[in-house]
Design an enzyme around this catalytic site. Sequence first.
Site, PDB file in Angstrom:
ATOM      1  N   CYS A   2      -2.848 -10.058  -2.592  1.00 50.27           N
ATOM      2  CA  CYS A   2      -1.551  -9.885  -3.233  1.00 50.27           C
ATOM      3  C   CYS A   2      -1.759  -8.897  -4.370  1.00 50.27           C
ATOM      4  O   CYS A   2      -2.884  -8.585  -4.729  1.00 50.27           O
ATOM      5  CB  CYS A   2      -1.073 -11.201  -3.827  1.00 50.27           C
ATOM      6  SG  CYS A   2      -1.032 -12.528  -2.620  1.00 50.27           S
ATOM      7  N   ARG A  27      -1.085  -3.973  -1.174  1.00 47.22           N
ATOM      8  CA  ARG A  27      -1.891  -5.190  -1.159  1.00 47.22           C
ATOM      9  C   ARG A  27      -1.183  -6.363  -0.488  1.00 47.22           C
ATOM     10  O   ARG A  27      -1.778  -7.412  -0.249  1.00 47.22           O
ATOM     11  CB  ARG A  27      -2.240  -5.598  -2.595  1.00 47.22           C
ATOM     12  CG  ARG A  27      -2.995  -4.540  -3.358  1.00 47.22           C
ATOM     13  CD  ARG A  27      -3.329  -5.032  -4.735  1.00 47.22           C
ATOM     14  NE  ARG A  27      -4.158  -6.212  -4.674  1.00 47.22           N
ATOM     15  CZ  ARG A  27      -5.475  -6.199  -4.556  1.00 47.22           C
ATOM     16  NH1 ARG A  27      -6.109  -5.054  -4.491  1.00 47.22           N
ATOM     17  NH2 ARG A  27      -6.160  -7.322  -4.491  1.00 47.22           N
ATOM     18  N   TRP A  75       1.123 -11.398   0.028  1.00 54.25           N
ATOM     19  CA  TRP A  75       0.763 -11.413   1.443  1.00 54.25           C
ATOM     20  C   TRP A  75       0.305 -12.838   1.698  1.00 54.25           C
ATOM     21  O   TRP A  75      -0.734 -13.267   1.209  1.00 54.25           O
ATOM     22  CB  TRP A  75      -0.341 -10.405   1.716  1.00 54.25           C
ATOM     23  CG  TRP A  75      -0.611 -10.188   3.168  1.00 54.25           C
ATOM     24  CD1 TRP A  75       0.053  -9.350   4.017  1.00 54.25           C
ATOM     25  CD2 TRP A  75      -1.650 -10.800   3.947  1.00 54.25           C
ATOM     26  NE1 TRP A  75      -0.505  -9.409   5.263  1.00 54.25           N
ATOM     27  CE2 TRP A  75      -1.546 -10.295   5.261  1.00 54.25           C
ATOM     28  CE3 TRP A  75      -2.642 -11.735   3.673  1.00 54.25           C
ATOM     29  CZ2 TRP A  75      -2.396 -10.677   6.278  1.00 54.25           C
ATOM     30  CZ3 TRP A  75      -3.490 -12.121   4.693  1.00 54.25           C
ATOM     31  CH2 TRP A  75      -3.360 -11.589   5.984  1.00 54.25           C
ATOM     32  N   ASN A 101      -3.540 -14.035  -7.204  1.00 57.10           N
ATOM     33  CA  ASN A 101      -4.020 -13.351  -5.998  1.00 57.10           C
ATOM     34  C   ASN A 101      -5.314 -14.034  -5.588  1.00 57.10           C
ATOM     35  O   ASN A 101      -6.282 -13.993  -6.337  1.00 57.10           O
ATOM     36  CB  ASN A 101      -4.267 -11.862  -6.321  1.00 57.10           C
ATOM     37  CG  ASN A 101      -5.034 -11.154  -5.228  1.00 57.10           C
ATOM     38  OD1 ASN A 101      -4.922 -11.508  -4.068  1.00 57.10           O
ATOM     39  ND2 ASN A 101      -5.812 -10.149  -5.592  1.00 57.10           N
ATOM     40  N   GLY A 102      -5.307 -14.683  -4.429  1.00 60.52           N
ATOM     41  CA  GLY A 102      -6.532 -15.354  -3.983  1.00 60.52           C
ATOM     42  C   GLY A 102      -6.201 -16.657  -3.282  1.00 60.52           C
ATOM     43  O   GLY A 102      -5.062 -16.873  -2.857  1.00 60.52           O
ATOM     44  N   GLU A 488     -11.564   4.685  16.503  1.00 60.29           N
ATOM     45  CA  GLU A 488     -10.715   4.847  15.319  1.00 60.29           C
ATOM     46  C   GLU A 488      -9.302   5.313  15.714  1.00 60.29           C
ATOM     47  O   GLU A 488      -8.306   4.846  15.164  1.00 60.29           O
ATOM     48  CB  GLU A 488     -11.394   5.833  14.353  1.00 60.29           C
ATOM     49  CG  GLU A 488     -10.600   6.238  13.129  1.00 60.29           C
ATOM     50  CD  GLU A 488     -10.230   5.087  12.202  1.00 60.29           C
ATOM     51  OE1 GLU A 488     -10.690   3.960  12.398  1.00 60.29           O
ATOM     52  OE2 GLU A 488      -9.417   5.336  11.296  1.00 60.29           O
ATOM     53  N   LYS A 492      -5.875   3.285  14.877  1.00 59.93           N
ATOM     54  CA  LYS A 492      -4.740   3.887  14.153  1.00 59.93           C
ATOM     55  C   LYS A 492      -3.443   3.654  14.919  1.00 59.93           C
ATOM     56  O   LYS A 492      -2.421   3.307  14.339  1.00 59.93           O
ATOM     57  CB  LYS A 492      -4.925   5.402  13.965  1.00 59.93           C
ATOM     58  CG  LYS A 492      -5.916   5.880  12.973  1.00 59.93           C
ATOM     59  CD  LYS A 492      -5.538   5.685  11.528  1.00 59.93           C
ATOM     60  CE  LYS A 492      -5.950   4.327  11.049  1.00 59.93           C
ATOM     61  NZ  LYS A 492      -7.307   4.115  10.635  1.00 59.93           N
ATOM     62  N   GLU A 495      -2.396  -0.173  14.873  1.00 63.74           N
ATOM     63  CA  GLU A 495      -1.965  -0.805  13.623  1.00 63.74           C
ATOM     64  C   GLU A 495      -0.640  -0.285  13.109  1.00 63.74           C
ATOM     65  O   GLU A 495       0.092  -1.025  12.465  1.00 63.74           O
ATOM     66  CB  GLU A 495      -3.048  -0.752  12.543  1.00 63.74           C
ATOM     67  CG  GLU A 495      -3.364   0.600  11.991  1.00 63.74           C
ATOM     68  CD  GLU A 495      -4.458   0.558  10.923  1.00 63.74           C
ATOM     69  OE1 GLU A 495      -4.567  -0.420  10.178  1.00 63.74           O
ATOM     70  OE2 GLU A 495      -5.212   1.543  10.836  1.00 63.74           O
ATOM     71  N   HIS A 511     -16.821   1.383  34.401  1.00 68.57           N
ATOM     72  CA  HIS A 511     -17.265  -0.014  34.454  1.00 68.57           C
ATOM     73  C   HIS A 511     -16.113  -0.991  34.224  1.00 68.57           C
ATOM     74  O   HIS A 511     -16.348  -2.154  33.898  1.00 68.57           O
ATOM     75  CB  HIS A 511     -18.379  -0.252  33.428  1.00 68.57           C
ATOM     76  CG  HIS A 511     -19.597   0.579  33.698  1.00 68.57           C
ATOM     77  ND1 HIS A 511     -20.461   0.316  34.732  1.00 68.57           N
ATOM     78  CD2 HIS A 511     -20.050   1.708  33.089  1.00 68.57           C
ATOM     79  CE1 HIS A 511     -21.413   1.232  34.748  1.00 68.57           C
ATOM     80  NE2 HIS A 511     -21.186   2.091  33.764  1.00 68.57           N
ATOM     81  N   LYS A 610      -3.486  -3.698   2.647  1.00 67.11           N
ATOM     82  CA  LYS A 610      -4.461  -2.613   2.468  1.00 67.11           C
ATOM     83  C   LYS A 610      -5.869  -3.153   2.282  1.00 67.11           C
ATOM     84  O   LYS A 610      -6.812  -2.613   2.841  1.00 67.11           O
ATOM     85  CB  LYS A 610      -4.046  -1.768   1.263  1.00 67.11           C
ATOM     86  CG  LYS A 610      -4.952  -0.571   1.007  1.00 67.11           C
ATOM     87  CD  LYS A 610      -4.838   0.441   2.119  1.00 67.11           C
ATOM     88  CE  LYS A 610      -5.769   1.615   1.929  1.00 67.11           C
ATOM     89  NZ  LYS A 610      -5.955   2.362   3.190  1.00 67.11           N
TER      90      LYS A 610
HETATM   91  O1  M6R Z   1     -11.229  -1.376   2.179  1.00 65.06           O
HETATM   92  P1  M6R Z   1     -12.103  -1.452   3.401  1.00 65.06           P
HETATM   93  O2  M6R Z   1     -12.577  -0.130   3.843  1.00 65.06           O
HETATM   94  O3  M6R Z   1     -13.238  -2.421   3.240  1.00 65.06           O
HETATM   95  O4  M6R Z   1     -11.159  -2.026   4.520  1.00 65.06           O
HETATM   96  C1  M6R Z   1     -11.638  -2.325   5.793  1.00 65.06           C
HETATM   97  C2  M6R Z   1     -10.520  -2.525   6.772  1.00 65.06           C
HETATM   98  O5  M6R Z   1      -9.705  -3.597   6.373  1.00 65.06           O
HETATM   99  C3  M6R Z   1      -9.656  -1.276   6.921  1.00 65.06           C
HETATM  100  O6  M6R Z   1     -10.419  -0.172   7.290  1.00 65.06           O
HETATM  101  C4  M6R Z   1      -8.540  -1.515   7.967  1.00 65.06           C
HETATM  102  O7  M6R Z   1      -9.103  -1.663   9.226  1.00 65.06           O
HETATM  103  C5  M6R Z   1      -7.533  -0.368   7.920  1.00 65.06           C
HETATM  104  N1  M6R Z   1      -6.210  -0.892   8.028  1.00 65.06           N
HETATM  105  C6  M6R Z   1      -7.711   0.602   9.028  1.00 65.06           C
HETATM  106  O8  M6R Z   1      -6.786   1.627   8.989  1.00 65.06           O
END
Ligand code: M6R
Length: 615
Positions: A2, A27, A75, A101-102, A488, A492, A495, A511, A610
């Site tokens: 959060c 966040r 969140w 937050n936590g 990757e 992208k 998500e 395979h 994030k």
């Molecule tokens: O802040 P971090 O790099 O440790 O975060 C890791 C993942 O949570 C982050 O890369 C996540 O997969 C992103 N949403 C990818 O775009």
Amino acid sequence: MCGIVGYIGHREAYPIIIKGLQRLEYRGYDSAGIALYDGTDINLAKTKGKVEDLKSLSETSISLNGSLGIGHTRWATHGVPNHVNSHPHYSNSGDLVIIHNGIIENYESIKKELTKRGYVFESDTDTEVLINLIEEVKKKEDVKLGKAVQIALNQVVGAYAIAVFDRQKPDEIVVAKLGSPLAIGIGDNEFFVASDASPFIEFTNNAVYLEDEEMAIIRLGKEIKLRKIQNDAIAYPMVQELQLNLEEIEKGGYDHFMLKEIYEQPRAIKDTFRGRLRVAEGMVKMAGVDQNIEKFMNAKRIIIVACGTSWHAGLVAEYIFENFARIPVEVEYASEFRYRNPVITRDDIIIAISQSGETADTLAAIKLAKERDAFVFGVCNVVGSTIAREAHAGAYTHAGPEIGVASTKAFTTQITVLTLLALKLAKQKGELSDSKFHELLTEMENIPAKVELALESNPLIEIIAEAYKDSNNCLYLGRGYNFPVALEGALKLKEISYIHAEGYPAAEMKHGPIALIDEQMPVIVIATNNGHYEKVVSNIQEIKSRNGRIIAVVTEGDQQVRELADHVVEVPDTIESLSPLLTTIPLQLLSYHIAVMRNCNVDQPRNLAKSVTVE
Ligand code: M6R
């Protein structure tokens, strides 16, 4: 996961808190709330939804006066996102108010105990339990708020960054931290509290980052008092001068932060190089490595721990370290590593990669490695973040704030730092000749300009996106250095557009995944001219003969793939090991445009935040 903001001083708190929450929405953004003290009473508004919803609600329902206040963007972890579960939370007397937050792990047992003593709870949250525990301690022990917070926190298990104030004593905010970040901005007889510095950067560059198990009593007209939560030891606040500026955290004319951040990559990569890549001197300078060079020279193995995109950057680094520095590398999901009793020795180097520097699993993996005496090197973007501070040494990526939830510039700058590190070690170990080293450094210096060129394919990618925006599935294929880029690219797309996508090493297609291919299936293939070009061309032929739709990322001037693929996007030619820095660009743009065309919330995709600061 959060965002929290607080203010006490001489300005109106409301605009500072609302703007601050908007900057912290990365966040968490399923609900938001604010509590303001107007000189007599607390005015509180909260709602399910975004900070924008909170803004509309507060501006029509509560008095916005007051120069003391706290706000929260949530969140959900305990309790569904709704009005009641949103923060801030009152204590039963209505005097104390908290943002958190936590997670408080033992909240159920505390709740039971408090219920026996007559406390009632409106929400399902652990936070409402905590504020009532603080209230109970304050009454029972007859202590001030700061002491009550301290005693209460010694009874809880979990993680927190909290800010609390008391209507009866409205000249102070009490904050505390364990496991979640908390920064205090220090102005001229005014103080700001936030999960990171972005809410207060236009007011002050001076900040104190609380360490774990520290709390602070922030009182108007007084110096900040820091103390340990477990005992009364006084800690001296280390005031840092921040380098962040406001433009860096605003959209700068782009429709979305993600697009801005994609376009920032040439600059971001240059910033990552700055002072480190010294082509004329034939060297790579990295203070965190130079100071620990023996460790690196004697390393028998590198273990990379990370999550999500950072894990993909780690996979690219595996190829680079093994190829050039000849050090064996293992790349681990931090979430698996931390729980599987891994074999770690003193001769291992753990490289923890994290944009935010706050990812809970990566942090736990570091702690485990440290317990077993391994040397931990952090690669983080956020300066002063927990992982950056927990690591024995490290290198910042200097990408600037990444606000879009989908990582873009974090990925390319992480690869850049790791490449610099690998080449430095390779040279030092005598694995690279002077001429090869020079060739690689020179080409690295050319990368930002080549990323600029790769970005020029944006209009073409927009056309391709239009053709595939309604797909239900998508395959991404690559080999060697570009296999992690395929992973990757798929992440992208998933998500931010919610299209199911999978990344595979191209040769693995036969395979299993080949069974999926039909005329509905777009297959994005990275087929640059170096590496395993001919083999990837064979894979493309296999897709074509099953009527799959092929979108190929190729080296400029390529003819062979152009004849086979439905769409071709060119990237400039470069050395194979550096190609991920270019091939990832069209994949970022493709997912961006598809998400925009599907009306998805690009910067704040559903269910995501994030930084994942909880398990
Ligand atoms: O802040 P971090 O790099 O440790 O975060 C890791 C993942 O949570 C982050 O890369 C996540 O997969 C992103 N949403 C990818 O775009």
